[in-house]
Design a protein around this motif. Structure first.
Motif, short mmCIF file in Angstrom:
data_model
loop_
_atom_site.label_atom_id
_atom_site.label_comp_id
_atom_site.label_asym_id
_atom_site.label_seq_id
_atom_site.Cartn_x
_atom_site.Cartn_y
_atom_site.Cartn_z
N ARG B 155 0.83 -1.21 0.00
CA ARG B 155 0.00 0.00 0.00
C ARG B 155 0.86 1.26 0.00
O ARG B 155 0.61 2.21 -0.74
CB ARG B 155 -0.88 -0.04 1.23
CG ARG B 155 -1.86 1.08 1.38
CD ARG B 155 -2.66 0.82 2.66
NE ARG B 155 -3.23 2.04 3.19
CZ ARG B 155 -4.41 2.51 2.81
NH1 ARG B 155 -5.09 1.88 1.90
NH2 ARG B 155 -4.88 3.62 3.35
N ALA B 156 1.91 1.25 0.82
CA ALA B 156 2.76 2.44 0.91
C ALA B 156 3.39 2.74 -0.44
O ALA B 156 3.50 3.92 -0.84
CB ALA B 156 3.84 2.22 1.96
N ALA B 157 3.79 1.69 -1.17
CA ALA B 157 4.41 1.91 -2.48
C ALA B 157 3.40 2.52 -3.44
O ALA B 157 3.72 3.46 -4.19
CB ALA B 157 4.92 0.59 -3.03
N ARG B 158 2.18 2.01 -3.41
CA ARG B 158 1.16 2.55 -4.32
C ARG B 158 0.87 4.01 -3.99
O ARG B 158 0.75 4.85 -4.88
CB ARG B 158 -0.12 1.73 -4.22
CG ARG B 158 0.02 0.30 -4.70
CD ARG B 158 -1.34 -0.30 -4.96
NE ARG B 158 -2.18 -0.31 -3.78
CZ ARG B 158 -2.20 -1.31 -2.90
NH1 ARG B 158 -1.45 -2.36 -3.09
NH2 ARG B 158 -2.99 -1.26 -1.85
N ARG B 159 0.76 4.30 -2.69
CA ARG B 159 0.46 5.69 -2.31
C ARG B 159 1.60 6.62 -2.68
O ARG B 159 1.38 7.73 -3.18
CB ARG B 159 0.19 5.77 -0.81
CG ARG B 159 -1.12 5.10 -0.42
CD ARG B 159 -1.20 5.05 1.08
NE ARG B 159 -2.40 5.72 1.56
CZ ARG B 159 -2.57 6.11 2.82
NH1 ARG B 159 -1.62 5.93 3.69
NH2 ARG B 159 -3.69 6.69 3.20
N GLY B 160 2.83 6.15 -2.41
CA GLY B 160 3.98 6.98 -2.76
C GLY B 160 4.03 7.25 -4.26
O GLY B 160 4.27 8.38 -4.70
N ALA B 161 3.76 6.20 -5.03
CA ALA B 161 3.80 6.35 -6.49
C ALA B 161 2.73 7.33 -6.95
O ALA B 161 2.96 8.19 -7.80
CB ALA B 161 3.60 4.99 -7.15
N ARG B 162 1.56 7.21 -6.34
CA ARG B 162 0.47 8.08 -6.76
C ARG B 162 0.76 9.54 -6.41
O ARG B 162 0.51 10.45 -7.20
CB ARG B 162 -0.82 7.62 -6.08
CG ARG B 162 -2.04 8.28 -6.67
CD ARG B 162 -3.28 7.66 -6.14
NE ARG B 162 -3.32 7.77 -4.68
CZ ARG B 162 -4.31 7.32 -3.94
NH1 ARG B 162 -5.33 6.74 -4.50
NH2 ARG B 162 -4.29 7.45 -2.63
N MET B 163 1.32 9.72 -5.23
CA MET B 163 1.64 11.09 -4.81
C MET B 163 2.64 11.72 -5.78
O MET B 163 2.47 12.85 -6.24
CB MET B 163 2.21 11.06 -3.39
CG MET B 163 2.41 12.44 -2.81
SD MET B 163 3.39 12.34 -1.30
CE MET B 163 2.15 12.08 -0.10
N THR B 164 3.67 10.95 -6.12
CA THR B 164 4.67 11.46 -7.05
C THR B 164 4.03 11.82 -8.38
O THR B 164 4.31 12.87 -8.96
CB THR B 164 5.75 10.40 -7.29
OG1 THR B 164 6.20 9.95 -6.04
CG2 THR B 164 6.89 10.95 -8.08
N LEU B 165 3.17 10.91 -8.84
CA LEU B 165 2.56 11.16 -10.16
C LEU B 165 1.72 12.43 -10.13
O LEU B 165 1.77 13.24 -11.06
CB LEU B 165 1.71 9.97 -10.57
CG LEU B 165 1.15 10.07 -11.98
CD1 LEU B 165 2.26 10.05 -13.00
CD2 LEU B 165 0.16 8.95 -12.27
N VAL B 166 0.96 12.60 -9.06
CA VAL B 166 0.09 13.78 -8.99
C VAL B 166 0.93 15.06 -8.96
O VAL B 166 0.67 16.01 -9.70
CB VAL B 166 -0.83 13.70 -7.76
CG1 VAL B 166 -1.54 15.02 -7.55
CG2 VAL B 166 -1.84 12.60 -7.94
N ILE B 167 1.98 15.05 -8.12
CA ILE B 167 2.78 16.27 -7.98
C ILE B 167 3.58 16.56 -9.26
O ILE B 167 3.49 17.65 -9.84
CB ILE B 167 3.76 16.15 -6.79
CG1 ILE B 167 3.00 15.82 -5.52
CG2 ILE B 167 4.57 17.42 -6.64
CD1 ILE B 167 2.30 16.94 -4.89
N THR B 168 4.34 15.56 -9.71
CA THR B 168 5.19 15.83 -10.88
C THR B 168 4.35 15.94 -12.15
O THR B 168 4.66 16.74 -13.03
CB THR B 168 6.26 14.74 -11.06
OG1 THR B 168 5.61 13.49 -11.18
CG2 THR B 168 7.20 14.70 -9.89
N GLY B 169 3.28 15.15 -12.22
CA GLY B 169 2.41 15.26 -13.38
C GLY B 169 1.72 16.62 -13.43
O GLY B 169 1.60 17.23 -14.49
#
Lengths: 112, 931
Positions: B155-169
């Motif tokens: 779960r932590a990996a998915r959340r981290g990935a999503r956060m990165t995508l939202v911010i950098t995207g």
């Protein structure tokens, strides 16, 4: 004649749309048929109405517009294929969902 | 070409590893490293030219109408980054091979994604076209999403990935807007043009907006305050990924952007204050928090943030020397931070933990790693003789000469020294805490497993690089750095000498102060940890998740309002939308009529009235399904009559035969569906539907009337004029179908074939469980095959087929053709089904309907392709007239072959549909599939 044709197209369209908005599949299929009649006539009439002058060369000096006719001809055939497809889809849905409601099994449509 | 290869080779390598290596991890990694090696060699072959100050460009058209070109450029700046990206990538691939040992699947996926990422990064730094750069920019965001979420089951990996995508995207979107604005102002998206138009952009009224947007893109990517929080959460990625993306490359993309656009956007007060403030804030925040992180990777992440802030600050000051120092430090940071990340990964694999409260005293178990880490940490702290010392000292020197005045003039160097002090403290901590500081406590794996020898190679290489660059910078990086800065500035450089930096002066004093202060701070760490623990905790992830959740819920509610799963509602919305759009267009109409009229005659009026009455009656009694179906059939027949009346014999013939087939099919279906529809719509809903229907019908009627009464301006004159001479037929409708618009017809019979195949597929395996019972089916005759029909049907068949053949042959010159003949033949054959039943019919006729469809399509296609053989365009027809004995004048046209294909497809498709539907109805249930 144009007025008559326009009213006919309008009535066919209106009847088709009313049936399409029904809750059971069979009336929807009927509605699609009526609507495609309306649309075909509409497209056809875009070439204007011509009496006794088919687009066959040699018979007379002026001819009906052949282009909408060619379009409508294929539209009729494809419309038939679509009808057949929708009919089978409706059959399949009725068998698998045990209901011929357009949303599957959900008769209390007015709650939605 | 070399440029394109440099960029694309890694991704090609990724394809190769997938294709050839299979589960062989060693082979996989070898192939994966081979591609970047070639890339590196190619880049190095360009290096001498770049060091001479040359600019290598490559250009291919891609989407010229969007100004998107595949054009690449290699200058000093691009070369610096490209070498960094490829070299670090190679080392990380090597590291990853050992890191993922025993997990070939993971290793393969990692190699593929990393190579893809490498291509994306290389694309960013070598793009000459702004839009191309954006494409690669987004690619890095997407691939980093996949890499951070590598352990997708966590779960932590998915959340981290999503956060990165939202911010950098999100930053990427801002950047897109900024780039488009720049392109609009300059009128070109080529970087060379943009770099030459700095003054034009800086003086433009949109300059602040452009700067804001570009900075948003750069700051989110480079984890600058206040967007820094995604980086620590991205540490859920496997450590090789962190080493590559989050220390060496991706986070440097934002810095690259600042450097690349330096000539365009920098050297204004706005740039100076915004960029350097952000940089300073990031530098201090990162350095402060890093000290207090107990997770090794967490500490490294915050320290990375801090170093990125330092570089941003240097670029923000806008001085030329600042740019050089910034790039130098960027290089150094990659050299000492990546091995520290690698160390974290090794320690985690050895001990099963990254918590520095547990990990202590590892020097006994990994003495060699201890030495390497010591050197890298010293470089990070800025100890003399190492690369970090040089760039840090130059940084201090720059802050002393900053363009700021007044309070800021002395505040900047002071804060810089404080940040230096903090960085010494956390550097000491990561070294001392992990390798000394007493004995290990409660490690999940104890005693720690010794690391594989190979995994230490990349760490060693990078550590050596730190020393070499620290000792002899003028020989190693000086020239390249100079060219990079030159390319970034687009202007001559100030004189400086890296070799003199070890001398004693004021910046040296600042370094010394920072060192002592940092050591003292580390000594008092326990007291400091206690204070820090009492400070209110801001959990960025929870806040972010809360925000995301709220946004998601809000969107979901809005969607549910509109989209509640009811087809009727969608239908009504669809019709209403059409009504509004088309209705608003119709309001511009001033007069309805247009002058053209055709006199009405009573017969036509009568036919139209019957048609309308049948349609309305069908609606009124639509619950009585069979009656409604009969009325619909009536409608079809009267539409046929209208076609015949208005000079469309082909249409009338088609409609007539289609109507027969359609009614048969619907009748077949009806025998399995309920015979009536329940009354379930409320009167309100019926009223709504009635209003919609009447409004739409009126709209269509008005539209039809207004068009019909206006004089025609048709393109049909062309067809009428050229039909006989060009197409060799006098039935213009048919010539259009098989010749002028043959390609359309080919598409249409393909659709017909697909629909038939879909029906075939749907009826297959369909088990009709409920048949209409005898009681409710009082409409249905009990006699399956009436005798009279059976008797009549047999002689009708040859006659009907002959008619079909005649209609087919004459089609080119008189009403008829492949479509109509096919339908007539189908009707004749379906009569046999009805009369004799399925089994009876199938014993007597060919049932290979699917091959027939295929043959028809192929014949039509082959006829079209045949014209290519004669040098004519696709589907050109050829015809000539022959005089044959007995038959007289005969015309042969290739269009006839095409029409034969149409004929076969139509017959095959309609019979396939009919036979398979009928097959469902046989008394003993569905038999074998037909066709």
């Amino acid at each position: 004649m144009e007025l008559l044709m326009a009213i006919t197209i309008g009535v066919l369209t209106a009847c088709g749309i009313y049936l399409i908005l029904r809750a059971r599949t069979f009336p929807v299929v009927l509605g699609l048929t009526l609507l495609s009649h309306g649309v075909n006539l509409f497209l056809f009439s875009m070439g204007r109405l011509t009496l006794a002058a088919p687009a066959v060369l040699g018979d007379s000096s002026h001819h009906a517009d052949p282009l909408p006719q060619a379009l409508v001809l294929t539209a009729i055939v494809i419309g038939f294929a679509m009808t057949a497809f929708v009919v089978v889809l409706a059959l399949r849905a009725a068998v698998e969902l045990r209901s011929d409601h357009v949303d599957g099994a959900d008769p209390d449509e007015d709650l939605r | 070409m070399a440029l394109l290869l440099i960029v694309l080779l890694p991704v090609l390598g990724a394809l190769f590893t997938g294709a050839f290596a299979g589960n062989n991890a060693r082979l996989n990694s070898l192939i994966a490293m081979l591609a970047p090696l070639v890339s590196l060699a190619l880049a190095l072959s360009l290096l001498p030219a770049i060091l001479q100050g040359e600019l290598v460009l490559a250009h291919w058209q891609w989407l010229p109408r969007l100004d998107l070109a595949l054009s690449l450029r290699m200058d000093g700046l691009a070369m610096l980054f490209a070498l960094l990206i490829i070299a670090m990538g190679l080392l990380v691939l090597l590291y990853g091979h050992f890191y993922f040992s025993g997990k070939p699947k993971d290793n393969q996926r990692f190699n593929g994604l990393l190579l893809l990422f490498m291509t994306a990064m290389l694309g960013i730094v070598t793009s000459e076209n702004l839009l191309l750069m954006l494409v690669f920019w987004e690619m890095t965001s997407l691939v980093s999403f996949l890499l951070i979420g590598f352990k997708a089951d966590q779960r932590a990996a998915r959340r981290g990935a999503r956060m990165t995508l939202v911010i950098t995207g999100g930053g990427g979107l801002a950047l897109l807007a900024g780039m488009v604005l720049i392109g609009q102002i300059i009128g070109s998206y080529q970087l060379s043009d943009v770099l030459a138009s700095g003054d034009q952009i800086r003086q433009h009224s949109h300059y602040p907006l452009i700067l804001l947007l570009v900075l948003l893109g750069a700051m989110t990517k480079s984890a600058q305050f206040p967007f820094h929080f995604w980086l620590p959460h991205a540490m859920t990625a496997p450590t090789p990924v962190s080493a590559y993306l989050h220390s060496a490359t991706m986070v440097k993309a934002g810095i690259f952007l600042l450097a690349r656009f330096h000539p365009v956007l920098a050297e204004t007060d706005l740039w100076l204050y915004s960029v350097s403030t952000v940089g300073m804030a990031t530098l201090l925040t990162g350095a402060f928090v890093a000290m207090f992180k107990h997770d090794i990777k967490g500490l490294l992440a915050y320290s990375t943030i801090s170093h990125l802030g330092l570089i941003t600050l240097l670029l923000g000051m806008g001085t030329r020397m600042g740019l050089i120092v910034g790039l130098f430090h960027l290089l150094n940071h990659a050299m000492f931070k990546a091995p520290l990340f690698m160390m974290a990964g090794i320690v985690e694999k050895a001990t099963g933990s990254r918590d520095m409260q547990l990990i202590n005293g590892l020097w006994r178990y990994m003495p060699y790693l201890m030495v390497l880490t010591g050197i890298c940490a010293a470089a990070m702290a800025g100890l003399p003789l190492l690369n970090g010392f040089l760039s840090k000292k130059m940084f201090f020197a720059e802050t002393l000469q900053s363009p700021f005045t007044g309070v800021l003039g002395w505040l900047t160097p002071t804060l810089a020294a404080v940040a230096g002090l903090l960085s010494v403290a956390y550097s000491v901590r990561i070294f001392h805490n992990v390798f000394f500081n007493g004995l290990p406590r409660d490690l999940p794996v104890f005693p720690p497993r010794p690391p594989a020898r190979g995994i230490l190679i990349p760490v060693t290489v990078l550590t050596l690089a730190c020393i070499v660059v620290g000792l002899v910078p003028q020989y190693v990086v000086h020239t390249l750095l100079q060219q990079a800065a030159h390319a970034a500035l687009g202007a001559p450089l100030p004189a400086y000498n890296l070799g003199l930096l070890h001398r004693f002066n004021l910046p040296f004093l600042m370094s010394a102060l920072a060192l002592t202060g940092g050591l003292v701070m580390y000594l008092y760490r326990r007291q400091l940890f206690a204070i820090y623990d009492r400070m209110p905790e801001v959990d960025a992830k929870e806040n972010f998740e809360w925000l995301m959740l709220r946004a998601g819920n809000f969107a979901e509610r809005q969607v549910h309002r509109l989209e509640n799963g009811s087809l009727q509602r969608y239908g009504a919305l669809l019709v209403a939308t059409c009504l509004v759009l088309a209705g608003s267009a119709l309001t511009g109409l001033t007069t309805w009529g247009g002058g053209v009229t055709t006199p009405a005659d009573p017969v036509t009026v009568l036919a139209a009235v019957i048609l309308m009455a049948a349609a309305v009656a069908a609606v009124v009694i639509h619950r009585q399904r069979l009656l409604a179906l009969l009325l619909i059939g009536t409608c079809g027949l009267f539409v046929t009559l209208l076609f015949a009346r208005f000079s469309a014999p082909d249409l009338a013939l088609t409609q007539l035969s289609v109507e027969v087939m359609a009614v048969i099919i619907m009748m077949l279906a009806l025998s399995f569906l309920p015979q009536t529809s329940p009354r379930e719509s409320s009167s309100l809903r019926r009223l709504r539907d009635l209003i919609l229907a009447v409004a739409t019908g009126s709209g269509v009627a008005v539209l039809a009337y207004t068009v019909m009464t206006r004089p025609a301006q048709s393109i049909s004159g062309f067809f009428l004029d050229n039909s006989l001479t060009g197409g060799g037929g006098s039935n213009v409708v048919n010539v259009i179908l098989v010749d002028f618009r043959g390609f359309d017809t080919l598409g249409e019979i393909t659709v017909l074939a697909i629909a038939a195949m879909a029906v075939f597929a749907l009826t297959r395996n369909l088990q009709l469980k409920e048949r209409v019972t005898r009681e409710s089916g009082s409409y249905w005759a009990s006699e399956p095959h009436p005798v009279i029909l059976r008797m009549i049907a047999r002689p009708v068949l040859p006659v009907a087929l002959m008619v079909a053949g005649y209609i087919f042959l004459r089609g080119h010159n008189l009403p008829g053709g492949g479509f109509i003949a096919g339908l007539v033949a189908s009707v004749a054959l379906s009569l046999q089904y009805m009369a004799g039943g399925l089994v009876w019919a199938h014993q007597r006729m060919l049932t290979a309907f699917r091959p027939l469809i295929g043959a028809g399509l192929l014949l039509a296609l082959a006829t079209g392709l045949g014209s290519l053989a004669f040098g004519a365009p696709f589907l050109s027809s050829w015809f000539n007239h022959y005089h044959l004995p007995l038959l007289g004048e005969v015309e042969l046209a290739t269009a006839l072959l095409f029409d034969l294909g149409v004929f076969m497809t139509v017959v095959g498709a309609t019979l396939l549909i009919l036979a398979n539907l009928g097959n469902l109805m046989t008394l003993d249930g569905p038999g074998k599939e037909i066709g």
